[in-house]
Design a protein around this motif. Structure first.
Motif, PDB file in Angstrom:
ATOM      1  N   UNK A  11      46.131  -7.477  -5.568  1.00 53.75           N
ATOM      2  CA  UNK A  11      46.668  -8.949  -5.250  1.00 53.75           C
ATOM      3  C   UNK A  11      47.670  -9.008  -4.196  1.00 53.75           C
ATOM      4  N   UNK A  12      47.726 -10.125  -3.409  1.00 51.34           N
ATOM      5  CA  UNK A  12      48.524 -10.188  -2.276  1.00 51.34           C
ATOM      6  C   UNK A  12      50.075 -10.080  -2.782  1.00 51.34           C
ATOM      7  N   UNK A  14      51.563  -8.750  -5.177  1.00 55.00           N
ATOM      8  CA  UNK A  14      51.998  -7.566  -5.473  1.00 55.00           C
ATOM      9  C   UNK A  14      51.805  -6.397  -4.375  1.00 55.00           C
ATOM     10  N   UNK A  15      51.362  -6.893  -3.316  1.00 55.31           N
ATOM     11  CA  UNK A  15      51.037  -5.645  -2.308  1.00 55.31           C
ATOM     12  C   UNK A  15      52.133  -5.689  -1.446  1.00 55.31           C
ATOM     13  N   UNK A  18      51.461  -6.696   2.078  1.00 54.80           N
ATOM     14  CA  UNK A  18      51.379  -7.817   2.341  1.00 54.80           C
ATOM     15  C   UNK A  18      53.186  -8.190   2.722  1.00 54.80           C
TER      16      UNK A  18
END
Lengths: 152, 152
Positions: A11-12, A14-15, A18
DNA sequence: CAGTATCCGGTCTGATACTG
DNA sequence: CAGTATCAGACCGGATACTG
């Protein structure tokens, strides 16, 4: 070819990629870092080289300092008065491989056939150096043999 | 530390790094590429994952296609009607090492101490793999031993 | 030099709606 | 699904001027 995915495995929010994009993924910021990695340090030097509006430069530098990529130091040449300089932190230096890899990509795919104006070489052997992935023993691993492992 | 420079050794307009930044150095574009490299291919999948405004997504995809990073293909599942998909070209795939390097940077410097959600490993040995620079013989070259050579 | 102040027009963002 | 249409507001880009 890579199979179609409906969504990314991470997911964005926790990336870390990102997050990195959030921090430095912007045209002017990347151009500032490019100059920075070449040794440019001062406000007006950045401004002249990039032709960036001064207000925008001011803001971007502040962001980079806030994100710990640049450090604002004060430098004193003798006989002159002290001046601020924007120096790469360890994190900033850590971006060198990223921009080197992007440079090589530009040479390969964004050059319109022009020869690369610079190349990266080994200091002593003068051999050309290219970005790659190596395992724990420093052996090159072809991209085709690398996999993404999700942490559970 | 790198010596202070008044300006970069390569002018911006002939710099392939600068061109690369022009092509893909933008927040949404990088996030699209991230998803793309994870296998996302369709308009609505990008839109849902990123929360990007549809108009902006439309524009960015068109740019990426125009720049030869993505290719718009038509895919037909049996029983359903044909649909467009955005597939990475060779140039697009060439960005994988760049984004992998940026991911590692994010793990190291933008993680706030959180463990990386993904790691890159060798398919067979399961050893961890990291970005590095190698010479023509595939031997790792420490960053400290690499130099920039200007082409005359 | 190293900024901040100001202004203006343009693009981007974000939200929502509409169409084939 | 895969877009285009529309709209308000934010931010950006570019120029110029001012200050310590």
């Amino acid at each position: 070819m890579i199979p179609r995915a409906r969504k990314s495995p991470v997911p964005l929010d926790t990336c870390h990629l990102a997050k990195a994009i959030e921090m430095i993924g912007d045209r002017w910021t990347l151009l500032i870092l490019r100059a920075s990695l070449f040794g440019v340090r001062r406000f007006d030097d950045f401004q002249k080289e990039l032709g960036i509006p001064r207000t925008v430069l001011s803001g971007r530098l502040a962001n980079l300092v806030e994100n710990g990529v640049l450090e604002k130091q004060t430098y004193k040449e003798d006989g002159k008065r002290a001046r601020p300089e924007y120096i790469l932190t360890e994190a900033g230096e850590g971006l060198r491989p990223v921009l080197m890899a992007l440079t090589q990509w530009g040479d390969d795919f964004a050059s319109d056939g022009a020869l690369p104006p610079i190349t990266f070489t080994h200091a002593k052997s003068r051999q050309k150096v290219r970005p790659a992935f190596v395992d724990e023993d420093g052996r090159e691993t072809p991209l085709s043999e690398t996999r993404v492992s999700l942490r559970r």
